[in-house]
Design an enzyme around this catalytic site. Sequence first.
Site, PDB file in Angstrom:
ATOM      1  N   ASP A 104       0.942  -1.180   0.123  1.00 43.67           N
ATOM      2  CA  ASP A 104       0.126  -0.011   0.085  1.00 43.67           C
ATOM      3  C   ASP A 104       0.869   1.296  -0.023  1.00 43.67           C
ATOM      4  O   ASP A 104       1.302   1.759  -0.796  1.00 43.67           O
ATOM      5  CB  ASP A 104      -0.998  -0.081   1.210  1.00 43.67           C
ATOM      6  CG  ASP A 104      -1.910   1.135   1.208  1.00 43.67           C
ATOM      7  OD1 ASP A 104      -2.025   1.992   0.430  1.00 43.67           O
ATOM      8  OD2 ASP A 104      -2.518   1.131   2.318  1.00 43.67           O
ATOM      9  N   ARG A 166      -9.994 -14.340   5.672  1.00 39.59           N
ATOM     10  CA  ARG A 166      -8.756 -14.639   4.981  1.00 39.59           C
ATOM     11  C   ARG A 166      -9.066 -15.981   4.019  1.00 39.59           C
ATOM     12  O   ARG A 166      -8.339 -16.169   2.965  1.00 39.59           O
ATOM     13  CB  ARG A 166      -7.673 -15.316   5.947  1.00 39.59           C
ATOM     14  CG  ARG A 166      -6.983 -13.853   6.800  1.00 39.59           C
ATOM     15  CD  ARG A 166      -6.056 -14.091   7.620  1.00 39.59           C
ATOM     16  NE  ARG A 166      -5.478 -13.543   8.607  1.00 39.59           N
ATOM     17  CZ  ARG A 166      -4.723 -12.351   8.492  1.00 39.59           C
ATOM     18  NH1 ARG A 166      -4.410 -11.919   7.214  1.00 39.59           N
ATOM     19  NH2 ARG A 166      -4.454 -11.664   9.411  1.00 39.59           N
TER      20      ARG A 166
END
Length: 178
Positions: A104, A166
Amino acid sequence: MTTGLGTVLISEGEIRRRIAEIGRQISKDYAGRTVTLVGILKGSFMFLADVIRAISLETPVEVDFMSVSSYGDATTTSGTVHIEKDLGISIDGKDVIIVEDIVDTGLTLLHVYNILSARGARSLRVATLLEKPGKSRYDRPLDYVGFKIPNKFVVGFGLDYAQRYRNLPDIRVLDDEA
Ligand code: 5GP
């Protein structure tokens, strides 16, 4: 307001095909050498598990994991990472690929890269499943990128929201539902 799962951004099939390509590329780039994959926990475990199976058996592979937590935010230069779980093997003289789930701001990667390069790796590259647009904090090239995605919070395929999701087999944008 509850948090809900939005539409699929990247499907299982797309992920599978792209990881197969990355595995072929790594096999080509490291032909005749042993490659050491360093997965950054927890988000990278699924990507790493698929990438390793996409690497040719003629390219010997070692695997280890590291877990780090970031302190400081992306807008400060003093952010550091704390190593919560360190590698169990030496990477001195090895050809290492850092395996990330998502880059990111690039701050986590910057610190991990610096830590590992100080340990004498012969070469150090980066593989990430996802790349967001604003990785201003890490200015080296990302060697293997699965997908470039928009600046949205995503979950699935190893990536979590508060430790959930997940196990989704695809990548989805997390949105807020009324
Ligand atoms: P960076 O240091 O590059 O800003 O952040 C990297 C870490 O932030 C990733 O390893 C991941 O844990 C988390 N992260 C950043 N964006 C997302 C996202 O869209 N979804 C999830 N689940 N985690 C993210």
